[in-house]
Design a protein around this motif. Structure first.
Motif, PDB file in Angstrom:
ATOM      1  N   HIS A  25       0.857  -1.192   0.000  1.00 46.45           N
ATOM      2  CA  HIS A  25       0.000   0.000   0.000  1.00 46.45           C
ATOM      3  C   HIS A  25       0.890   1.238   0.000  1.00 46.45           C
ATOM      4  CE1 HIS A  25       1.215  -0.356   4.232  1.00 46.45           C
ATOM      5  NE2 HIS A  25       0.931   0.941   4.375  1.00 46.45           N
ATOM      6  N   ASP A  82       0.668   5.178   1.883  1.00 49.50           N
ATOM      7  CA  ASP A  82      -0.140   5.798   2.929  1.00 49.50           C
ATOM      8  C   ASP A  82      -0.982   6.936   2.333  1.00 49.50           C
ATOM      9  OD1 ASP A  82       1.014   4.022   4.690  1.00 49.50           O
ATOM     10  OD2 ASP A  82       2.387   5.470   5.602  1.00 49.50           O
ATOM     11  N   HIS A  91       4.797   0.316   0.063  1.00 50.80           N
ATOM     12  CA  HIS A  91       5.509  -0.493   1.051  1.00 50.80           C
ATOM     13  C   HIS A  91       4.596  -1.584   1.593  1.00 50.80           C
ATOM     14  CE1 HIS A  91       3.654   2.986   3.062  1.00 50.80           C
ATOM     15  NE2 HIS A  91       3.553   2.253   4.153  1.00 50.80           N
TER      16      HIS A  91
HETATM   17 FE   LIG Z   1       2.023   2.276   5.646  1.00 54.01          FE
END
Ligand SMILES: [Fe+2]
Ligand SMILES: O=C(O)CCC(=O)C(=O)O
Length: 351
Positions: A226, A228, A283
């Motif tokens: 994903h 952020d 990440h």
């Molecule tokens: Fe994250």
């Protein structure tokens, strides 16, 4: 998911304590099983944030630029964060996750009616029937603005929890403002450009992550890939156990935990506001069969009522506007749904 099913869901910590194969809901589909082992360690530069604005701080600024352009993240040291305070925060998180199950469930993120709450203790919010779940329990709390805190969800056990979390927030807010001024500098914007845009009501959420050891690290993620949805995130990684990996040019790299440092990663909001000059890194977290792992993430976001779009000054004929304008609240809503589907919200924000 049916109400009774939500209310009856177990935490991952509990599932892990009955060893054996992980339940099917956590197991990756065949085509997604490319976790692999022992990738290269990412040589992520360390930047001393306290030096960025000193008259002789140019080297530090260059290191920050190069870290963000190549990795989307950097290791940060600052006078604000001492090693003894970092230890205190890690111990606090460990003490919370070590509490008996009933004690932790007082802060649960599911109402008596089985409805999901944004804040509290629990595991993944289930958005779709076929969603693969992460091997991770978390305590998720809004910590800023202070007037919006839901203190009934802040543990009062250990007894120092609230005081230390408050202190942690205050320190990270200062570090975050410093980082926003540095970002403005890197983009040759007015130094206060981002701090003014974010204003006094910057939203900050803390997420204490607990990853039990997992019998099948080859087919289960701690957190699936994903980026952020925040503007940026400041992480306190586990001091002993690796698990975080970042994607660069199609290859996964381990992000090492460096003593006395924080890890700062860009999020989608700053990718959008910088008109794609800086990228929000993809990440993931892998599990391991030996040890539990704890990390603490602080997500900084523009207030949900505000809008994000590329900074006007970064848009011209040579570099057209790459992303649409969004109300932050709508972006964050889209984020939950796309995450559950293993997709990225920012891909839907591109023009
Ligand atoms: Fe994250
Ligand atoms: O546990 C970690 O190291 C990373 C956690 C993370 O990516 C997140 O909470 O968004």
């Amino acid at each position: 998911m049916a109400v009774s099913e939500a209310a009856g869901r177990k935490q991952v910590q509990e599932i892990a304590s009955h060893s054996g194969e992980p339940p099917a809901r956590f197991v990756l589909k065949d085509q997604d099983r490319s976790i692999g082992t022992a990738p290269l360690v990412a040589p992520v530069p360390t930047v001393n944030l306290s030096r960025l604005f000193l008259p002789d701080g140019d080297d530090e600024v260059d290191r920050l630029r190069s870290a963000l352009l190549s990795w989307g993240l950097f290791q940060a040291t600052t006078d604000e964060m001492t090693s003894s305070f970092i230890d205190e925060v890690r111990i606090l998180a460990k003490m919370f996750f070590d509490l008996p199950r009933e004690e932790k469930l007082k802060y649960r993120n599911i109402t008596d009616k089985g409805e999901f709450k944004l804040e509290g203790y629990g595991n993944d919010r289930v958005a779709t029937e076929d969603q693969i779940l992460d091997w991770n329990d978390r305590l998720y709390l809004l910590v800023h603005p202070e007037s919006d805190r839901n203190l009934e969800l802040w543990p009062d056990n250990p007894s120092s929890f609230r005081t230390i979390l408050h202190e942690f927030t205050t320190k990270l807010k200062k570090i975050g403002d410093c980082f926003l001024r540095a970002m403005a500098k890197l983009l040759e914007l007015e130094e206060n450009y981002f701090t003014d845009q974010f204003g006094e009501d910057t939203s900050m959420y803390v997420r204490f992550n607990y990853y039990p050891s997992c019998p099948r690290p080859d087919i289960v993620f701690g957190i699936k890939p994903h980026s952020d949805g925040s503007a940026f995130t400041i992480l306190l990684l586990d001091g002993d156990v690796d698990g975080l990996q970042v994607l660069r040019d199609g290859e996964w790299f381990t992000v090492p935990s460096v003593p006395n440092t924080l890890l700062v990663n860009l999020g989608d909001q700053l990718e959008i506001m910088s008109n794609g000059i800086f990228k929000s890194p993809v990440h993931r977290v892998v599990t391991n069969s030996q040890k539990e792992r704890i990390s603490i993430a602080m997500f900084f976001s523009k207030s949900p009522q505000k809008y994000i779009e590329p900074a006007g000054i970064l848009v011209d004929e040579a570099r057209p506007k790459l992303y649409k304008k969004f109300k932050v609240e709508d972006y964050l809503k889209a984020l939950f749904e796309t995450f559950a589907q293993g997709k990225r919200a920012i891909d839907f924000a591109r023009i």
